[in-house]
Design an enzyme around this catalytic site. Structure first.
Site, PDB file in Angstrom:
ATOM      1  N   ARG A  42      31.250  41.645  32.833  1.00 53.02           N
ATOM      2  CA  ARG A  42      32.629  40.912  32.965  1.00 53.02           C
ATOM      3  C   ARG A  42      33.722  41.519  31.620  1.00 53.02           C
ATOM      4  O   ARG A  42      34.715  41.900  31.181  1.00 53.02           O
ATOM      5  CB  ARG A  42      33.091  40.166  33.253  1.00 53.02           C
ATOM      6  CG  ARG A  42      32.726  39.535  34.638  1.00 53.02           C
ATOM      7  CD  ARG A  42      33.349  40.448  35.404  1.00 53.02           C
ATOM      8  NE  ARG A  42      32.986  39.983  36.723  1.00 53.02           N
ATOM      9  CZ  ARG A  42      33.498  39.248  38.151  1.00 53.02           C
ATOM     10  NH1 ARG A  42      34.128  38.193  37.060  1.00 53.02           N
ATOM     11  NH2 ARG A  42      33.397  38.814  38.918  1.00 53.02           N
ATOM     12  N   ASP A 151      43.858  24.856  37.164  1.00 54.84           N
ATOM     13  CA  ASP A 151      42.340  25.157  36.947  1.00 54.84           C
ATOM     14  C   ASP A 151      42.380  26.199  35.448  1.00 54.84           C
ATOM     15  O   ASP A 151      44.017  26.307  35.265  1.00 54.84           O
ATOM     16  CB  ASP A 151      42.299  26.809  38.274  1.00 54.84           C
ATOM     17  CG  ASP A 151      41.676  27.564  37.915  1.00 54.84           C
ATOM     18  OD1 ASP A 151      41.122  27.792  37.011  1.00 54.84           O
ATOM     19  OD2 ASP A 151      40.680  27.214  39.026  1.00 54.84           O
TER      20      ASP A 151
END
Length: 288
Positions: A42, A151
């Site tokens: 990532r 979130d």
């Protein structure tokens, strides 16, 4: 563009350690050595996307960027969001069978019952809560209920607000609920109805950053499931304190099936209901 995606990015052990420590300080999420391949992959994607020549250049720019935009992109890339409707449904059963009535009996006239779902992921949990309330809690006719959901990942928040889901996401929904609250689209995706989208208020928050959680107060029930497993002991205690501060006296926390508040903090009282074990903030003789 094709050339940038093919650039080889080398991340050393020292680079990984520096990045892991930095990411932990910013988010409270700690990557174990076993996650090295995931993190490197990532991280390399973000290095290529920003056209940085190497890790060192990217890391300097990341730390010095004043707007935090790349940091948010990185958080979005590093967080895992795996969920579906009616996941661990026994806690939703507990919500409508016991928790809401327990809260309602202490609620002053005109005060809403407030439920906070964190992390929201792509919205399956808060929308599941809304469906349970509409279908299975008679008290909804007498009490106003607010559903908040948060979130750290802005991409999943955008997806939650779009309300478009795969067949896998809705597989556990009873067919009458699926027909009532969703439209099946031409691409075999399911679009949730506007009324449910409007029933949930979404926002970005990092549960381990005190300055971001102070906006959440007068909450009655918190769903914080399968998040604390990504934190270390210190971050878990910070998150537990944030939830304690957000809750009204007598409020409840629902954790994931593999999580235990008793191992994190002593400020909550375990409560066993027929459907689930939850954790309660002491009443302290107060009324919410």
């Amino acid at each position: 563009m094709t050339h940038t995606t093919q650039v080889d990015v080398h991340i050393t052990e020292a680079d990984f350690e520096r990045f892991r420590d930095f990411f932990y300080r910013k988010t409270g999420i700690q990557f174990e050595a076993s996650k090295r391949y995931f993190v490197d992959s990532r991280l390399a994607d973000r290095i290529r996307a920003t056209r940085s020549p190497d890790f060192r250049s990217y890391f300097v720019a990341l730390r010095c960027a004043p707007d935090g935009a790349e940091m948010q992109q990185l958080v979005n890339a590093m967080t895992v969001n795996e969920t579906y409707f009616f996941r661990e449904a026994y806690q939703f059963d507990c919500l409508v069978n016991d928790l809401l009535d327990d809260v309602a009996k202490r609620k002053r006239a005109g005060k809403p019952i407030r439920i906070w779902s964190v992390p929201s992921s792509t919205g399956e949990e808060p929308y599941s809560i809304a469906i349970y309330l509409l279908e299975r809690w008679p008290g909804l006719a007498r009490y106003d209920v607010e559903i908040l959901s948060s979130d750290i990942d802005t991409q999943v928040l955008e997806a939650a607000q779009r309300g478009r889901y795969s067949e896998r996401s809705v597989a556990n929904l009873p067919k009458p609920y699926l027909a009532k609250y969703f439209d099946r689209m031409a691409d075999n995706q399911y679009q949730i109805c506007d009324d449910l989208i409007g029933a949930v208020s979404f926002s970005r928050v990092n549960l381990t950053q005190m300055g971001e959680t102070t906006q959440f107060r007068d909450i009655d029930i918190i769903f914080c499931r399968n998040l604390l497993i990504y934190f270390d002991d210190l971050s878990r205690r910070i998150a537990a304190d944030a939830m304690y501060d957000a809750l009204n006296p007598g409020g409840f926390v629902c954790l994931g099936h593999s999580e235990s508040m008793s191992r994190i903090s002593s400020v909550f009282t375990p409560r066993r209901f027929p459907d689930a074990m939850v954790y309660q903030k002491p009443l302290e003789g107060s009324q919410s």
